[in-house]
Design an enzyme around this catalytic site. Structure first.
Site, PDB file in Angstrom:
ATOM      1  CB  ALA A  76      -5.154 -11.357   1.249  1.00  0.00           C
ATOM      2  CB  THR A  77      -4.448 -13.042   6.562  1.00  0.00           C
ATOM      3  OG1 THR A  77      -4.361 -11.619   6.632  1.00  0.00           O
ATOM      4  CG2 THR A  77      -3.591 -13.658   7.656  1.00  0.00           C
ATOM      5  CD  GLN A 113      -3.637  -2.714  -0.780  1.00  0.00           C
ATOM      6  OE1 GLN A 113      -4.185  -1.814  -1.421  1.00  0.00           O
ATOM      7  NE2 GLN A 113      -3.873  -2.897   0.506  1.00  0.00           N
ATOM      8  CB  SER A 157      -8.126  -9.311   0.394  1.00  0.00           C
ATOM      9  OG  SER A 157      -8.956  -8.838   1.431  1.00  0.00           O
ATOM     10  CB  THR A 193     -19.738 -24.727   5.615  1.00  0.00           C
ATOM     11  OG1 THR A 193     -19.935 -26.064   6.076  1.00  0.00           O
ATOM     12  CG2 THR A 193     -20.959 -24.268   4.834  1.00  0.00           C
ATOM     13  CB  CYS A 203      -1.198  -5.248  10.525  1.00  0.00           C
ATOM     14  SG  CYS A 203      -2.343  -5.789   9.273  1.00  0.00           S
TER      15      CYS A 203
HETATM   16  C1  LIG Z   1      -5.034  -6.349   3.345  1.00  0.00           C
HETATM   17  C2  LIG Z   1      -3.874  -7.142   2.869  1.00  0.00           C
HETATM   18  C3  LIG Z   1      -3.668  -8.463   3.299  1.00  0.00           C
HETATM   19  C4  LIG Z   1      -4.575  -9.127   4.285  1.00  0.00           C
HETATM   20  O1  LIG Z   1      -5.821  -9.373   3.698  1.00  0.00           O
HETATM   21  P1  LIG Z   1      -7.073  -9.806   4.628  1.00  0.00           P
HETATM   22  O2  LIG Z   1      -8.129 -10.176   3.641  1.00  0.00           O
HETATM   23  O3  LIG Z   1      -7.412  -8.600   5.439  1.00  0.00           O
HETATM   24  O4  LIG Z   1      -6.631 -10.965   5.439  1.00  0.00           O
HETATM   25  C5  LIG Z   1      -2.588  -9.130   2.810  1.00  0.00           C
HETATM   26  N1  LIG Z   1      -1.743  -8.566   1.939  1.00  0.00           N
HETATM   27  C6  LIG Z   1      -1.903  -7.310   1.494  1.00  0.00           C
HETATM   28  C7  LIG Z   1      -0.945  -6.731   0.520  1.00  0.00           C
HETATM   29  C8  LIG Z   1      -2.972  -6.552   1.958  1.00  0.00           C
HETATM   30  O5  LIG Z   1      -3.103  -5.302   1.533  1.00  0.00           O
END
Ligand SMILES: *Cc1c(COP(=O)(O)O)cnc(C)c1O
Length: 386
Positions: free
Chosen positions: A75-76, A183, A203, A244, A330
């Site tokens: 998700a990042t 989430q 994610s 890839t 984080c």
């Molecule tokens: C965990 C999270 C992310 C980051 O996701 P990753 O897959 O760890 O990079 C971003 N936004 C929210 C709301 C998250 O809970």
């Protein structure tokens, strides 16, 4: 280490990989190791079929079409791609982005970087429950606004945003709407059509899939969302994300969301009953305990509690083998209090005395009972000291 007694209650930070997900992934490390972009032979073709199936599953879980799913590293990256991708692609049309103060750092820090690059960013405040005011959101839109980015569900306090209402506002003003749904997807129903979403981040590891894989939904019609890539290369994922594919990871994400579609309602019901039980029993034994976030519009698996007169860092140390969190994964590496709880407007003290509890699929009633007692005893002990 008496590791068998540890209780993991931090499922908003990450979840264990479901054994069914792991089983689905394993063949793609060895037997079916082909490159899905090299389909001149069966090795590649088998991998491509697996990726196609996963793409279908991810799309189905949010009401999208398969060709609207771009696989990423999580998700990042999805958030970075949505924000930087729109900012660059729509630079001619405008330079203004609207987001919210309680977003994940992956959105906030991307916005900060965009501001350094000359874009304008509005960070909307939230109410006591963690909701943006829809009238303020609408008022913030200007001729230059290209994107609204508001998260689907908050990773610290669990508040679920009124996505359909935000989507309607975005549509009325011809602005794209991105939502960080890391989430939400796999935990509560999400439908990009009825919610009017143009871009949506997913994610895998927040929903019993592996770490290091995720997806970005990119709407292909009514209107089509266009993106400049952030990563350049072989033109994979329709040019939006070269590299890839992580085939085992992608297969794991697909399987995780296939399972979630079947299990979401039953899991949510169990989590909600644990949440009610924890809150009630902790209130009975401790007196003042308050819930952070919205009382009903919230993630079933999240309970964020404010324990007045208790330092959350001290509580977490006391709890040792009961894994809960002070805030987002984080920010808890640093000593900063949660920017989310501060944004709720109760004053800074609350951010120092709040703890996030995140239930998961493999927790048991017995674990919840045991964690409850440990939390109550620890809070009592700390309050007696202060
Ligand atoms: C965990 C999270 C992310 C980051 O996701 P990753 O897959 O760890 O990079 C971003 N936004 C929210 C709301 C998250 O809970």
């Amino acid at each position: 280490m008496t590791s068998f007694q540890r209780i993991y209650l931090d499922h908003n930070a990450t979840t264990p990989v479901d054994p069914r997900v792991m089983d689905a992934m394993l063949p793609y490390f060895s037997d079916c190791f082909g490159n899905p972009a090299s389909v001149d032979h069966e090795f590649g073709y088998e991998a491509k079929l697996a990726v196609d199936r996963a793409r279908d599953s991810v799309a189905k879980s949010i009401g999208a079409h398969s060709d609207e799913i771009v696989f990423t590293s999580g998700a990042t990256e999805s958030n970075n791609l949505a924000l930087f991708g729109v900012a660059e692609r729509y630079a001619e049309r405008g330079d203004h982005i609207i987001t919210c103060q309680t977003e994940h750092k992956a959105v906030l820090d991307s916005c900060r970087r965009l501001a350094k690059l000359g874009k304008k960013v509005t960070y909307l405040p939230v109410d006591w429950h963690g909701h943006v005011h829809l009238d303020e959101l609408e008022k913030a839109i200007t001729e230059r606004t290209v994107l609204i980015s508001v998260m689907a569900a908050n990773n610290e306090i669990g508040t679920i945003a009124p996505l359909a209402e935000i989507g309607a506002i975005a549509q009325a003003h011809g602005v794209l709407f991105h939502t960080d749904a890391a989430q939400a997807v796999g935990h509560v129903p999400v439908d990009v059509q009825t919610m009017g979403v143009h871009l949506l981040s997913i994610s895998a590891h927040k929903t019993y899939g592996p770490k290091g894989v995720g997806a970005l939904y990119v709407r292909s019609s009514n209107p089509r969302a266009r993106l400049s890539p952030v990563i350049y290369g072989g033109g994979h994922e329709r040019g939006m994300r070269s590299g890839t594919l992580n085939v085992p990871g992608v297969v794991g994400l697909g399987e995780a969301l296939r399972i979630a579609d079947k299990q979401m309602t039953a899991d949510a019901q169990r989590f909600r009953s644990w949440g009610v039980r924890m809150l009630n029993e902790l209130r009975d034994s401790l007196g003042d305990v308050e819930l952070n976030g919205h009382p009903t519009e919230r993630l079933p698996n999240n309970l964020n509690l404010y324990f007045p007169r208790v330092e959350s860092k001290a509580l977490i140390v006391q709890l040792k083998d009961v894994a809960v969190a002070t805030g987002s994964a984080c920010t808890s590496l640093s000593v900063e209090p949660s920017h989310v709880i501060e944004a709720l407007g109760f004053g800074a003290a609350r951010a120092h005395s709040s703890v996030r509890i995140g239930f998961g699929r493999f927790n048991t009633d017995e674990e919840i009972g045991r964690a409850l007692v440990r939390i109550a005893d620890s809070v009592k002990g700390l309050r007696a000291l202060s």
